[in-house]
Design a protein around this motif. Structure first.
Motif, PDB file in Angstrom:
ATOM      1  N   UNK A   1      -8.677  33.698 -23.226  1.00 37.47           N
ATOM      2  CA  UNK A   1      -9.640  32.598 -23.147  1.00 37.47           C
ATOM      3  C   UNK A   1     -10.181  32.323 -24.542  1.00 37.47           C
ATOM      4  N   UNK A   2      -9.727  31.243 -25.161  1.00 40.72           N
ATOM      5  CA  UNK A   2     -10.169  30.960 -26.517  1.00 40.72           C
ATOM      6  C   UNK A   2     -11.329  29.996 -26.545  1.00 40.72           C
ATOM      7  N   UNK A   3     -11.362  29.128 -25.578  1.00 38.40           N
ATOM      8  CA  UNK A   3     -12.416  28.134 -25.591  1.00 38.40           C
ATOM      9  C   UNK A   3     -12.750  27.704 -24.185  1.00 38.40           C
ATOM     10  N   UNK A   4     -14.006  27.366 -23.988  1.00 37.86           N
ATOM     11  CA  UNK A   4     -14.463  26.886 -22.692  1.00 37.86           C
ATOM     12  C   UNK A   4     -15.227  25.591 -22.940  1.00 37.86           C
ATOM     13  N   UNK A   5     -14.933  24.609 -22.122  1.00 42.00           N
ATOM     14  CA  UNK A   5     -15.590  23.328 -22.372  1.00 42.00           C
ATOM     15  C   UNK A   5     -15.952  22.686 -21.052  1.00 42.00           C
ATOM     16  N   UNK A   6     -17.117  22.070 -21.027  1.00 46.99           N
ATOM     17  CA  UNK A   6     -17.478  21.284 -19.845  1.00 46.99           C
ATOM     18  C   UNK A   6     -17.194  19.831 -20.178  1.00 46.99           C
ATOM     19  N   UNK A   7     -16.478  19.189 -19.288  1.00 47.37           N
ATOM     20  CA  UNK A   7     -16.106  17.814 -19.559  1.00 47.37           C
ATOM     21  C   UNK A   7     -17.271  16.884 -19.275  1.00 47.37           C
ATOM     22  N   UNK A   8     -17.377  15.901 -20.128  1.00 46.76           N
ATOM     23  CA  UNK A   8     -18.343  14.838 -19.936  1.00 46.76           C
ATOM     24  C   UNK A   8     -17.861  13.953 -18.794  1.00 46.76           C
ATOM     25  N   UNK A   9     -18.771  13.302 -18.107  1.00 45.69           N
ATOM     26  CA  UNK A   9     -18.342  12.424 -17.015  1.00 45.69           C
ATOM     27  C   UNK A   9     -17.436  11.318 -17.524  1.00 45.69           C
ATOM     28  N   UNK A  10     -17.675  10.850 -18.734  1.00 42.70           N
ATOM     29  CA  UNK A  10     -16.875   9.742 -19.259  1.00 42.70           C
ATOM     30  C   UNK A  10     -15.471  10.183 -19.626  1.00 42.70           C
ATOM     31  N   UNK A  11     -15.271  11.505 -19.668  1.00 40.13           N
ATOM     32  CA  UNK A  11     -13.959  11.980 -20.092  1.00 40.13           C
ATOM     33  C   UNK A  11     -12.992  12.138 -18.954  1.00 40.13           C
ATOM     34  N   UNK A  12     -13.442  11.894 -17.764  1.00 41.73           N
ATOM     35  CA  UNK A  12     -12.567  12.150 -16.625  1.00 41.73           C
ATOM     36  C   UNK A  12     -11.890  10.867 -16.190  1.00 41.73           C
ATOM     37  N   UNK A  13     -10.612  10.981 -15.960  1.00 43.03           N
ATOM     38  CA  UNK A  13      -9.903   9.865 -15.339  1.00 43.03           C
ATOM     39  C   UNK A  13     -10.189   9.933 -13.855  1.00 43.03           C
ATOM     40  N   UNK A  14     -10.287   8.798 -13.271  1.00 44.11           N
ATOM     41  CA  UNK A  14     -10.603   8.770 -11.853  1.00 44.11           C
ATOM     42  C   UNK A  14      -9.557   9.516 -11.059  1.00 44.11           C
ATOM     43  N   UNK A  15     -10.048  10.374 -10.176  1.00 49.14           N
ATOM     44  CA  UNK A  15      -9.095  11.188  -9.434  1.00 49.14           C
ATOM     45  C   UNK A  15      -8.441  10.415  -8.312  1.00 49.14           C
ATOM     46  N   UNK A  16      -9.061   9.312  -7.882  1.00 42.22           N
ATOM     47  CA  UNK A  16      -8.428   8.593  -6.780  1.00 42.22           C
ATOM     48  C   UNK A  16      -7.589   7.436  -7.293  1.00 42.22           C
ATOM     49  N   UNK A  17      -7.435   7.364  -8.605  1.00 37.08           N
ATOM     50  CA  UNK A  17      -6.612   6.285  -9.161  1.00 37.08           C
ATOM     51  C   UNK A  17      -5.169   6.549  -8.787  1.00 37.08           C
ATOM     52  N   UNK A  18      -4.521   5.556  -8.241  1.00 38.34           N
ATOM     53  CA  UNK A  18      -3.127   5.753  -7.870  1.00 38.34           C
ATOM     54  C   UNK A  18      -2.270   5.828  -9.113  1.00 38.34           C
ATOM     55  N   UNK A  19      -1.240   6.608  -8.993  1.00 35.72           N
ATOM     56  CA  UNK A  19      -0.420   6.867 -10.164  1.00 35.72           C
ATOM     57  C   UNK A  19       0.324   5.609 -10.581  1.00 35.72           C
TER      58      UNK A  19
END
Lengths: 192, 296, 527
Positions: free
Chosen positions: C358-376
């Motif tokens: 484990x070299x690094x741990x990061x919490x993602x910002x809300x703006x950094x997430x791609x929508x999970x329900x976005x169709x591929x």
């Protein structure tokens, strides 16, 4: 005179070309025999070696030979979709769904003898193509699970019907990170 | 498990394919407006019908394939197709010609081959060739080329439309939505062949050839149709070769090349794209061989 | 397959665009400002020991034992697994084994009272120069030093593999080209002497001809610290431009020396050996001070209220405890990323602990997430992934092959050489989760190889069976066999046996008939 010479040269060149083509053709044809044998070996390597006979041939090697001679590639239920895809790549064909006449796709499975009911008749031991059943006459029989291919050839001969086919613990599915939940192609791709 | 993917804050420009298509539509608005200004309201009516039928064709095809129509329409490719297609129609095209072309292009040339990203032939080129060769009685020069009214001063309308197309394609080149090599190699080849012929023919011929190259219809083909990433090879070398395959027939044909010929040339090059991709594979780092989709 | 190219001077300082990779914007500044911070020891540590060669870990303690700091907790049979040591004085509260993940977890409840009672494993050394390479390797093996570059391979195992080949160049990798992990850099700034010491020890242990510390240009403070520590030494300082993913050892070697090594092959084949800088530091502690590896520096990053920092963390610390100490909001538990945005994984198990990988741990910002329900979306063949790939693969072809589960195509396209840098994933305009697809592709290849191995095993058994059957046919009926068949010594009477068999057969027939009635088909099924 010059025309004759040109004619002669033309004939000679054509003859040389024809001869060269003939030599290449013979070499190619001669190469096909070991290639065909090598192909059978390659196909056999891809088949799961359960020796179950569900494809209609008495074992995997006969089926491999049949495929090399042109039989359908979608007749092996223990191999699953992966084997069909592998055979298709080997033979430059299109993968097809498993032929339902030869069975359904089975997950990895092993045989299990219910020891309370076993009578020690050795019929299953004789039936097992990989000698995965341990036992002797009038002594307990048991399946060595790690050596069992799940071909279920032992089930029929058992006179007391004490052999079950149970799924193996190893999961054989890899799930793709699909977000496209309504694509019908995914069902084909989701087969093991 | 919900699929969560982190966006990239570290890559300089996070690209978005839907945004690229929107830029394409935006870039096509100016030429469309110019063409509309030089013709009557029939063009706008035709445009509207084509847009509606393109969106409907894509949506129905998606529904038939079992995919959400919203997702398919969200990539804006049907809209950009419709805008481009309307520009290529002839003046005498009836209302149903554009619609049937749109349906053919999207339904058959695009969706039947596998949808966006999976088609072999550029849908616009396929639809155009379908309408022109299928209905030869309506095949005149496209509205872009026959715009005769001078919109401002002495500049002919065609020149303005050509300029609008060039500026419309600029955002795509800057965003790297399309590879600059394809129009670059095409223009370079045409200029070189022009320079070659200039030594043989009188200088006036050169001037005519520039005018010829700057035809709006050819610009549309070179900048928007040939550059479609789906139907062009994926490596830089492959794209240059692809562009050469398009430019050489054009250079040889010189000014006999019209819109239909250009589209047909693009279709032939599309057909050869898989072969070019096969020939121009990159060599894998650390290996002698190149990554192949075949076993040998 | 190794290709030796002529030394490319341009590769040292110039354009990398043709070789793929990209220059990424870095976000390390905030974390580096604080230096190395330490955190108070957590109340509980969970040390995990994986199964080795299908056997559960051999533990030296049991539940209820009191252990001292540095006490060895697990025993190993060979060099490919490192022993586990207790980071603090504690009581072994519980030992549990998870058969599914094949790991044994030791829960340690920290004793606050005798924090300072240490258990030394080995006496400290004043001069390791008197030891041979084998002795140094043995000392490293006993103290359980593992690689801290991410893969966690025990150092002694790597050294043992290197012993069989001639190592021309030892490289200490301080490049850390990830844009959001700065653990190594923070460590070098403050502990450069130990790193250099570790480099010397490793050079001695591996009998390498030359040694160099590779670092990237923008780490100015670290470079200065290393220069000071390297004064007068014959270890080179190799400075590289800032480019991702130069931290990967195969790309690193190409950039430094122009030698191409396939990522699916080992760099040892070309005479190179590579260790992470933090590993070198741990080696120095182990050899000089006799201290086993019990902690590592982890880069922590995330949106406010978290304070970005590089924290020295004991192994076994729950990751979420670490994040809370740094100020994270517990509501964001489902957005934790381990090991950076480029190569990292989303943390699914919120009870995971810090280990050597484990070299690094990061919490993602809300703006950094791609929508999970976005169709591929579809791959549009734009080619950005091909130009970004540092190994010259074709990610779009790999994507299509992974989707089709075509293991042959994946092998032909070179999926084994993919270094999982994540560049293709990040540049894709259709936001395709390429790394996930390639992971599925690798799993498919592994499963296929597994089934091929199984099939080979079954074929061997079948051939043996056939051979045995043939021998049996050819062998005349032996006297003993005939005697056995008419043996009357057994109590089992033939007639009674026949009767029992008949009864059993009748039972079975009745059951089969019943089942046939129920199902309408004579096919037997499992229960």
């Amino acid at each position: 005179m010059a025309a004759d010479l040109v004619n002669w040269i033309g004939w000679l060149l054509s003859a040389a070309l024809g001869l060269w083509l003939l030599v290449r053709l013979v070499a190619y044809l001669r190469l096909q025999i070991p290639r065909q044998q090598a192909l059978v070996i390659k196909i056999d390597r891809v088949l799961p070696q359960t020796q179950c006979g569900k494809c209609g041939y008495p074992g995997c090697r006969p089926y491999a030979e049949a495929i090399a001679a042109g039989a359908a590639i979608n007749r092996c239920p223990p191999g699953g979709h992966r084997t069909i895809v592998a055979l298709a790549r080997l033979l430059n064909e299109q993968p097809r769904p498993l032929d339902p006449a030869h069975g359904d796709i089975e997950p990895s499975q092993v045989a299990f003898i219910r020891e309370d009911e076993c009578i020690g008749c050795m019929k299953c031991i004789r039936a097992c193509p990989v000698d995965a059943i341990l036992g002797s006459g009038k002594l307990m029989h048991t399946v060595i699970a790690s050596e069992c291919t799940g071909c279920d050839l032992c089930v029929e001969p058992c006179p007391v019907d004490c052999i079950d086919i149970i799924p193996d613990l190893e999961p054989a599915q890899v799930s793709l990170p699909h977000r496209r939940v309504d694509n019908p192609l995914d069902e084909l791709e989701a087969q093991p | 498990m919900p699929l969560v993917t982190p966006w990239s804050r570290f890559v300089q420009r996070q690209a978005d394919s839907a945004a690229w298509q929107r830029w394409t539509c935006l870039g096509l608005l100016a030429p469309t407006a110019l063409v509309a200004a030089t013709t009557d309201a029939g063009f706008l009516a035709n445009l509207l019908l084509i847009i509606v039928s393109a969106l409907a064709a894509d949506a129905i095809a998606a529904w038939l394939r079992g995919i959400s129509p919203g997702a398919v329409l969200a990539d804006y490719s049907a809209l950009s197709f419709a805008l481009m297609f309307a520009l290529t129609l002839a003046a005498e095209a009836p209302w149903w010609l554009g619609m049937s072309g749109a349906v053919f292009g999207l339904f058959i040339a695009k969706q039947a081959f596998g949808g966006h990203g999976e088609y072999l032939f550029q849908p616009l080129a396929a639809a155009y060739v379908f309408t022109r060769l299928g209905f030869p009685e309506f095949s005149g020069p496209s509205l872009m080329d026959t715009a005769t009214a001078a919109l401002c001063a002495d500049i002919p309308a065609t020149a303005l439309i050509a300029l609008a197309l060039l500026t419309g394609a600029l955002p795509l080149l800057i965003l790297k939505a399309v590879d600059w090599r394809i129009p670059g190699v095409v223009f370079l080849t045409l200029i070189l062949s022009l320079a070659l012929s200039r030594s043989i023919d009188p200088p006036l011929w050169a001037f005519n050839t520039i005018i010829f190259t700057a035809q709006p219809s050819l610009l549309l083909v070179i900048l928007f149709v040939a550059t479609d990433p789906v139907t062009s090879p994926v490596t830089a070398r492959g794209r240059s070769l692809f562009a050469l395959l398009i430019a050489l027939p054009m250079a040889v044909g010189a000014w006999t090349v019209d819109l239909t010929t250009a589209m047909a040339i693009v279709l032939l090059a599309n057909f050869l794209t898989p072969l070019i991709d096969l020939m121009c594979r990159p060599r894998i780092f650390g290996h002698q061989n190149r990554g192949s989709v075949f076993l040998d | 397959m190794i290709v030796n190219k002529r030394l490319l001077l341009r590769a040292k300082h110039g354009a990398f665009s043709r070789a793929g990779g990209m220059k990424l914007t870095s976000t390390k500044a905030a974390a580096l400002r604080c230096g190395i911070s330490s955190m108070p020891p957590p109340p509980r540590l969970f040390l995990e020991v994986a199964d080795h060669r299908s056997r559960p870990a051999a533990l030296l303690v049991k539940a209820g034992d009191k252990v001292r700091k540095f006490q060895q907790l697990s025993r190993t049979v060979d060099l490919s697994q490192a022993p586990v040591f207790s980071p603090l004085s504690a009581t072994v509260a519980a030992i549990s084994r998870d058969a599914h993940t094949r790991r044994t977890t030791i829960r340690l409840d920290i004793l606050a009272s005798d924090e300072n009672a240490e258990s030394e494993t080995l006496p400290p050394l004043t001069d390791y120069g008197s030891l041979t390479a084998a002795q140094i390797t043995e000392r490293i093996a006993i103290l359980g030093v593992s690689g801290l570059g991410g893969r966690g391979m025990p150092v002694a195992h790597k050294l043992a593999a290197a012993k069989k080949r001639r190592v021309q160049q030892l490289i200490i990798n301080a490049v850390e080209s990830d844009p959001d992990i700065s653990a190594d850099e923070a460590m070098i700034r403050e502990r450069s002497k130990a790193v250099v010491e570790g480099a010397r020890i490793l050079q001695r242990a591996s009998s390498a001809e030359r040694c160099g510390i590779a670092i990237s240009k923008e780490k100015k403070a670290a470079i200065a610290a290393l220069r000071a520590a390297l004064a007068g030494s014959d270890i080179e300082l190799l400075i590289l431009p800032t480019h991702y993913p130069l931290g990967e050892e195969h790309r690193l070697i190409y950039a430094l020396f122009g030698t191409e090594t396939a990522p699916s092959a080992s760099i040892l084949d070309a005479g190179f050996l590579c260790f992470n800088a933090a590993t070198a530091h741990a080696v120095a502690l182990a050899v000089n001070r006799g201290e086993p590896m019990i902690s590592r520096i982890v880069s922590v990053d995330g949106p406010t209220p978290l304070r970005p920092q590089n924290c020295e963390v004991l192994f076994g610390t729950p990751i979420w405890h670490l994040l809370e100490v740094c100020g994270a909001d517990p509501a964001q538990k489902d957005r934790t990323l381990i090991n950076g945005s480029m190569r990292g994984q989303l943390l699914e198990n919120t009870q995971a602990v810090v280990h050597s990988g484990v070299r690094g741990v990061r919490i993602l910002d809300a703006s950094e997430l791609l929508q999970s329900d976005e169709l591929e979306r579809n791959c549009i063949n734009c080619g950005h992934c091909v130009s970004a790939c540092p190994v010259n693969l074709q990610p779009q072809a790999l994507f299509r092959a992974s989707r089709a589960r075509d293991t042959f195509q994946l092998a032909a396209l070179g999926l084994e050489d993919c270094i999982d840098c994540g560049l293709c994933d990040q540049v894709c305009p259709s936001h395709l989760p390429l790394r996930d697809y390639f992971g599925a592709g690798r799993s498919e290849m592994r499963l296929w190889q597994g089934s091929v191995d199984r099939a080979d095993h079954f074929r061997n058994r079948f051939d043996a069976h056939q051979a045995r059957a043939e021998r049996k046919l050819r062998r005349p009926q032996s006297v003993a066999l005939a005697a056995r068949q008419s043996d009357s010594k057994t109590e089992f009477s033939r007639t009674s046996a026949k009767a029992e068999i008949a009864a059993a057969v009748a039972r079975v027939k009745a059951r089969r008939a019943e089942r046939a009635e129920d199902q309408g088909s004579p096919r037997k099924d499992d229960d």
